[in-house]
Design a protein around this motif. Structure first.
Motif, PDB file in Angstrom:
ATOM      1  N   LEU A  15     -18.594   1.208   1.940  1.00 58.04           N
ATOM      2  CA  LEU A  15     -17.424   0.931   2.768  1.00 58.04           C
ATOM      3  C   LEU A  15     -16.501  -0.094   2.111  1.00 58.04           C
ATOM      4  O   LEU A  15     -15.266   0.079   2.104  1.00 58.04           O
ATOM      5  N   THR A  16     -17.044  -1.167   1.572  1.00 55.90           N
ATOM      6  CA  THR A  16     -16.192  -2.195   0.961  1.00 55.90           C
ATOM      7  C   THR A  16     -15.542  -1.686  -0.332  1.00 55.90           C
ATOM      8  O   THR A  16     -14.531  -2.232  -0.783  1.00 55.90           O
ATOM      9  N   TYR A  17     -16.117  -0.622  -0.914  1.00 55.19           N
ATOM     10  CA  TYR A  17     -15.526  -0.004  -2.100  1.00 55.19           C
ATOM     11  C   TYR A  17     -14.254   0.771  -1.739  1.00 55.19           C
ATOM     12  O   TYR A  17     -13.487   1.147  -2.616  1.00 55.19           O
ATOM     13  N   HIS A  18     -14.030   0.987  -0.457  1.00 60.00           N
ATOM     14  CA  HIS A  18     -12.829   1.682   0.024  1.00 60.00           C
ATOM     15  C   HIS A  18     -11.741   0.705   0.478  1.00 60.00           C
ATOM     16  O   HIS A  18     -10.689   1.137   0.963  1.00 60.00           O
ATOM     17  N   VAL A  19     -12.001  -0.595   0.315  1.00 62.41           N
ATOM     18  CA  VAL A  19     -11.068  -1.607   0.815  1.00 62.41           C
ATOM     19  C   VAL A  19     -10.468  -2.385  -0.354  1.00 62.41           C
ATOM     20  O   VAL A  19     -11.193  -2.929  -1.189  1.00 62.41           O
ATOM     21  N   VAL A  20      -9.148  -2.433  -0.390  1.00 61.88           N
ATOM     22  CA  VAL A  20      -8.431  -3.246  -1.372  1.00 61.88           C
ATOM     23  C   VAL A  20      -7.825  -4.439  -0.639  1.00 61.88           C
ATOM     24  O   VAL A  20      -7.132  -4.261   0.373  1.00 61.88           O
ATOM     25  N   PRO A  21      -8.082  -5.665  -1.099  1.00 60.39           N
ATOM     26  CA  PRO A  21      -7.594  -6.857  -0.389  1.00 60.39           C
ATOM     27  C   PRO A  21      -6.106  -7.141  -0.639  1.00 60.39           C
ATOM     28  O   PRO A  21      -5.727  -8.204  -1.109  1.00 60.39           O
ATOM     29  N   ALA A  22      -5.277  -6.180  -0.326  1.00 63.64           N
ATOM     30  CA  ALA A  22      -3.818  -6.305  -0.439  1.00 63.64           C
ATOM     31  C   ALA A  22      -3.199  -5.133   0.314  1.00 63.64           C
ATOM     32  O   ALA A  22      -3.854  -4.123   0.543  1.00 63.64           O
ATOM     33  N   ARG A  23      -1.950  -5.292   0.711  1.00 64.32           N
ATOM     34  CA  ARG A  23      -1.251  -4.191   1.376  1.00 64.32           C
ATOM     35  C   ARG A  23      -0.506  -3.396   0.300  1.00 64.32           C
ATOM     36  O   ARG A  23       0.372  -3.926  -0.377  1.00 64.32           O
ATOM     37  N   ALA A  24      -0.861  -2.138   0.135  1.00 67.90           N
ATOM     38  CA  ALA A  24      -0.236  -1.306  -0.889  1.00 67.90           C
ATOM     39  C   ALA A  24       0.081   0.069  -0.311  1.00 67.90           C
ATOM     40  O   ALA A  24      -0.812   0.899  -0.117  1.00 67.90           O
ATOM     41  N   TYR A  25       1.373   0.286  -0.002  1.00 70.42           N
ATOM     42  CA  TYR A  25       1.812   1.622   0.401  1.00 70.42           C
ATOM     43  C   TYR A  25       1.811   2.519  -0.832  1.00 70.42           C
ATOM     44  O   TYR A  25       1.700   2.050  -1.967  1.00 70.42           O
ATOM     45  N   ASP A  26       1.925   3.817  -0.621  1.00 69.38           N
ATOM     46  CA  ASP A  26       1.877   4.715  -1.769  1.00 69.38           C
ATOM     47  C   ASP A  26       2.969   4.397  -2.785  1.00 69.38           C
ATOM     48  O   ASP A  26       2.780   4.543  -3.989  1.00 69.38           O
ATOM     49  N   LYS A  27       4.140   3.922  -2.311  1.00 64.80           N
ATOM     50  CA  LYS A  27       5.229   3.569  -3.222  1.00 64.80           C
ATOM     51  C   LYS A  27       4.878   2.368  -4.082  1.00 64.80           C
ATOM     52  O   LYS A  27       5.463   2.168  -5.150  1.00 64.80           O
ATOM     53  N   ASP A  28       3.939   1.532  -3.620  1.00 62.95           N
ATOM     54  CA  ASP A  28       3.578   0.308  -4.342  1.00 62.95           C
ATOM     55  C   ASP A  28       2.485   0.526  -5.384  1.00 62.95           C
ATOM     56  O   ASP A  28       2.256  -0.351  -6.226  1.00 62.95           O
ATOM     57  N   LEU A  29       1.781   1.647  -5.323  1.00 62.24           N
ATOM     58  CA  LEU A  29       0.594   1.814  -6.154  1.00 62.24           C
ATOM     59  C   LEU A  29       0.904   1.695  -7.641  1.00 62.24           C
ATOM     60  O   LEU A  29       0.126   1.108  -8.405  1.00 62.24           O
ATOM     61  N   SER A  30       2.044   2.220  -8.055  1.00 64.36           N
ATOM     62  CA  SER A  30       2.374   2.166  -9.483  1.00 64.36           C
ATOM     63  C   SER A  30       2.546   0.741  -9.978  1.00 64.36           C
ATOM     64  O   SER A  30       2.334   0.456 -11.167  1.00 64.36           O
ATOM     65  N   SER A  31       2.910  -0.173  -9.093  1.00 60.47           N
ATOM     66  CA  SER A  31       3.138  -1.561  -9.508  1.00 60.47           C
ATOM     67  C   SER A  31       1.903  -2.446  -9.345  1.00 60.47           C
ATOM     68  O   SER A  31       1.868  -3.552  -9.889  1.00 60.47           O
ATOM     69  N   VAL A  32       0.889  -1.975  -8.608  1.00 64.60           N
ATOM     70  CA  VAL A  32      -0.289  -2.823  -8.379  1.00 64.60           C
ATOM     71  C   VAL A  32      -1.494  -2.411  -9.229  1.00 64.60           C
ATOM     72  O   VAL A  32      -2.409  -3.215  -9.427  1.00 64.60           O
TER      73      VAL A  32
ATOM     74  N   ASN B  17      -2.208  -5.467  10.028  1.00 58.72           N
ATOM     75  CA  ASN B  17      -2.803  -6.250   8.944  1.00 58.72           C
ATOM     76  C   ASN B  17      -3.051  -5.438   7.676  1.00 58.72           C
ATOM     77  O   ASN B  17      -3.842  -5.825   6.829  1.00 58.72           O
ATOM     78  N   GLY B  18      -2.376  -4.309   7.558  1.00 53.69           N
ATOM     79  CA  GLY B  18      -2.560  -3.523   6.352  1.00 53.69           C
ATOM     80  C   GLY B  18      -2.076  -2.100   6.498  1.00 53.69           C
ATOM     81  O   GLY B  18      -1.247  -1.791   7.358  1.00 53.69           O
ATOM     82  N   VAL B  19      -2.636  -1.239   5.659  1.00 56.76           N
ATOM     83  CA  VAL B  19      -2.215   0.152   5.643  1.00 56.76           C
ATOM     84  C   VAL B  19      -3.425   1.035   5.370  1.00 56.76           C
ATOM     85  O   VAL B  19      -4.367   0.628   4.675  1.00 56.76           O
ATOM     86  N   ILE B  20      -3.413   2.225   5.949  1.00 64.02           N
ATOM     87  CA  ILE B  20      -4.501   3.190   5.783  1.00 64.02           C
ATOM     88  C   ILE B  20      -3.980   4.412   5.046  1.00 64.02           C
ATOM     89  O   ILE B  20      -2.948   4.981   5.404  1.00 64.02           O
ATOM     90  N   HIS B  21      -4.712   4.814   4.002  1.00 64.65           N
ATOM     91  CA  HIS B  21      -4.477   6.093   3.340  1.00 64.65           C
ATOM     92  C   HIS B  21      -5.704   6.973   3.579  1.00 64.65           C
ATOM     93  O   HIS B  21      -6.838   6.482   3.564  1.00 64.65           O
ATOM     94  N   VAL B  22      -5.509   8.246   3.783  1.00 62.59           N
ATOM     95  CA  VAL B  22      -6.606   9.172   4.064  1.00 62.59           C
ATOM     96  C   VAL B  22      -7.032   9.842   2.770  1.00 62.59           C
ATOM     97  O   VAL B  22      -6.205  10.305   1.986  1.00 62.59           O
ATOM     98  N   ILE B  23      -8.361   9.902   2.566  1.00 59.72           N
ATOM     99  CA  ILE B  23      -8.892  10.600   1.389  1.00 59.72           C
ATOM    100  C   ILE B  23      -9.913  11.651   1.831  1.00 59.72           C
ATOM    101  O   ILE B  23     -10.499  11.547   2.921  1.00 59.72           O
ATOM    102  N   ASN B  24     -10.117  12.671   0.985  1.00 62.33           N
ATOM    103  CA  ASN B  24     -10.977  13.779   1.377  1.00 62.33           C
ATOM    104  C   ASN B  24     -12.383  13.704   0.773  1.00 62.33           C
ATOM    105  O   ASN B  24     -13.136  14.686   0.813  1.00 62.33           O
ATOM    106  N   GLY B  25     -12.723  12.567   0.192  1.00 57.61           N
ATOM    107  CA  GLY B  25     -14.071  12.389  -0.357  1.00 57.61           C
ATOM    108  C   GLY B  25     -14.472  10.929  -0.277  1.00 57.61           C
ATOM    109  O   GLY B  25     -13.619  10.025  -0.372  1.00 57.61           O
TER     110      GLY B  25
END
Length: 454
Positions: A385-402, A441-449
């Motif tokens: 579970l903690t492997y699915h958590v990043v300690p920062a807010r990153a929308y999909d638009k931000d991923l390239s910069s983080v 307090n953050g953002v959720i992205h859905v993954i299929n695995g």
């Protein structure tokens, strides 16, 4: 309805008393034509903008009626000056109801030539009064009557004026934070929502504001009809679009607290400027009054809760019941520092890559000893579970910069995940199938695995 308004106004006709204001026939460039009504004379004698405005508002038929009427007719230059004042370029862009009120404010329900005009107030078909002065020529609300005047028609008389008269109910929006939206028909639903929630005075009187303004298409896309939504809900939504200080585009921060109390978050990236990951800022720095407007392509909806509360809400639809059950198990069986319900309810910010129920089922199917989440060792489950958590807010638009140069992003577990932005996969095993569910307090992205740490 407009015809009814005219008839009611005619019943309350106001009469000007006679005063010695000499009429010079040679001051008029237009010869009176008793066979032409006011509209025909306006169309024939160069009042093009007035004629266009009357056509837009469907007032043509009303002012072609028997009357009698006195029309104070603004020149084309006067209409152009008004449009410049309210930040519009085309009279067709002004909301029809606003334009109608302005036009009716120019019509007095009686026929009055210049020699009959006297000082004082006179009622208009719009309902508000005009102030008439004859001290230094004839003035209406301090606007001069100019040549041609006393242009007599079959149903009244026309006097030319060199400015457009604006009733106080509409003038209150000029040179204010609401001006760009109020005088543009594409933002009528935003204005309607502001009026319904009684926020007009609050916004007009504020010393400094920033408004992120969605247009009518944005309201339609969100399924929000201001007329059908209760005022309390509308207030919550509208105040989520307002920052209580003036923020130009060059000053936009990573996040800002709205009047609603919740934060909005900004992604300023090469592909555009976004709010909460999904809403694009389409036009910037429209300064008006003491504030500034930025136009956006979607309605901003306040978050319903933190990551845990949002996940629980999503699980009502059955998609994330396994994730919620896994988090609940950490609360029931783990140490206080392992209670992920508490951790993910804290301030954060966090980004959670949330596996679907099908993803968790595939995890269980991968080990013949696991028939349910309870069969997974607690320490293993917490690590997953903690492997699915990043300690920062990153929308999909931000991923390239983080992510780093290797496409990696550190997680709360301490191990990195690798994100391929070309095909939106993580660790080459799980696809990102849904993005940017915003929370307090953050953002959720859905993954299929389910992601498995080393």
């Amino acid at each position: 309805m407009k015809t009814k308004t005219l008839l009611l106004a005619l019943m309350a006709m106001v009469t000007f008393t006679t005063m010695g204001c000499k009429k010079e026939d040679d001051n008029n460039d237009v010869t009176p034509n008793e066979k032409s009504n006011i509209i025909e004379l306006a169309q024939d004698n160069g009042f093009n903008s007035l004629a266009t405005a009357l056509t837009i508002t469907n007032l043509l038929d009303d002012l072609q009626g028997d009357g009698p009427f006195t029309v104070f007719a603004p020149t084309d230059e006067a209409f152009a000056a008004l449009l410049a004042e309210i930040g519009q370029t085309d009279i067709n862009d002004v909301p029809v109801d606003v334009l109608e009120q302005i036009l009716l404010y120019h019509v007095v329900p009686s026929s009055v030539i210049s020699t009959q005009i006297t000082d004082g107030k006179v009622a208009t078909l719009q309902g508000e009064e005009l102030m008439v002065s004859t001290m230094n020529g004839i003035k209406i609300n301090d606007v001069s009557v100019v040549m041609p005047y006393d242009v007599e028609a079959s149903n009244g008389v026309i006097h030319t004026i060199d400015q457009v008269l604006v009733p106080s109910s509409i003038a209150q929006f000029v040179n204010t934070i609401l001006e760009p939206a109020y005088f543009n028909k594409n933002f009528s639903k935003l204005v309607s929502a502001v009026v319904k929630t009684n926020l007009t005075s609050t916004l007009l009187e504020a010393e400094s504001l920033t408004i992120f303004a969605p247009d009518n298409n944005a309201f339609d896309a969100a399924g929000i009809n201001p007329d059908a939504v209760d005022a309390q809900t509308l207030t919550s939504v509208l105040t989520y679009h307002v920052i209580a200080t003036k923020v130009l585009s060059s000053e936009i921060p990573a996040e800002a607290v709205t009047v609603n109390g919740n934060k909005i978050n900004f992604s300023i990236v090469s592909s555009g400027n976004y709010i909460n990951g999904n809403t694009e800022i389409t036009a910037i720095d429209i300064e008006a009054g003491t504030g500034v407007l930025h136009l956006i392509d979607k309605v901003l909806l306040p978050p319903n809760g933190n990551i845990v509360e949002t996940a629980v809400g999503l699980s009502v639809d059955g998609e994330f019941t396994s994730l919620v059950a896994a988090l609940q198990r950490t609360a029931n069986e783990g140490r206080p520092d392992q209670n992920l319900l508490t951790v993910l309810s804290a301030d954060g910010p966090y980004t959670v890559f949330a596996p679907t129920n099908a993803a968790f089922q595939a995890l269980l199917d991968s080990n013949e000893q696991w028939n349910s989440l309870n069969d997974i060792p607690l320490e293993t489950l917490i690590a997953v579970l903690t492997y699915h958590v990043v300690p920062a807010r990153a929308y999909d638009k931000d991923l390239s910069s983080v992510i780093d140069e290797n496409g990696q992003l550190p997680t709360a577990l301490g191990q990195n995940i690798t994100i391929d932005l070309n095909n939106l996969t993580i660790n080459q095993t799980s696809e990102i199938v849904g993005v940017n569910t915003n929370t307090t307090n953050g953002v959720i992205h859905v993954i299929n695995g389910v992601l498995l740490p080393n």
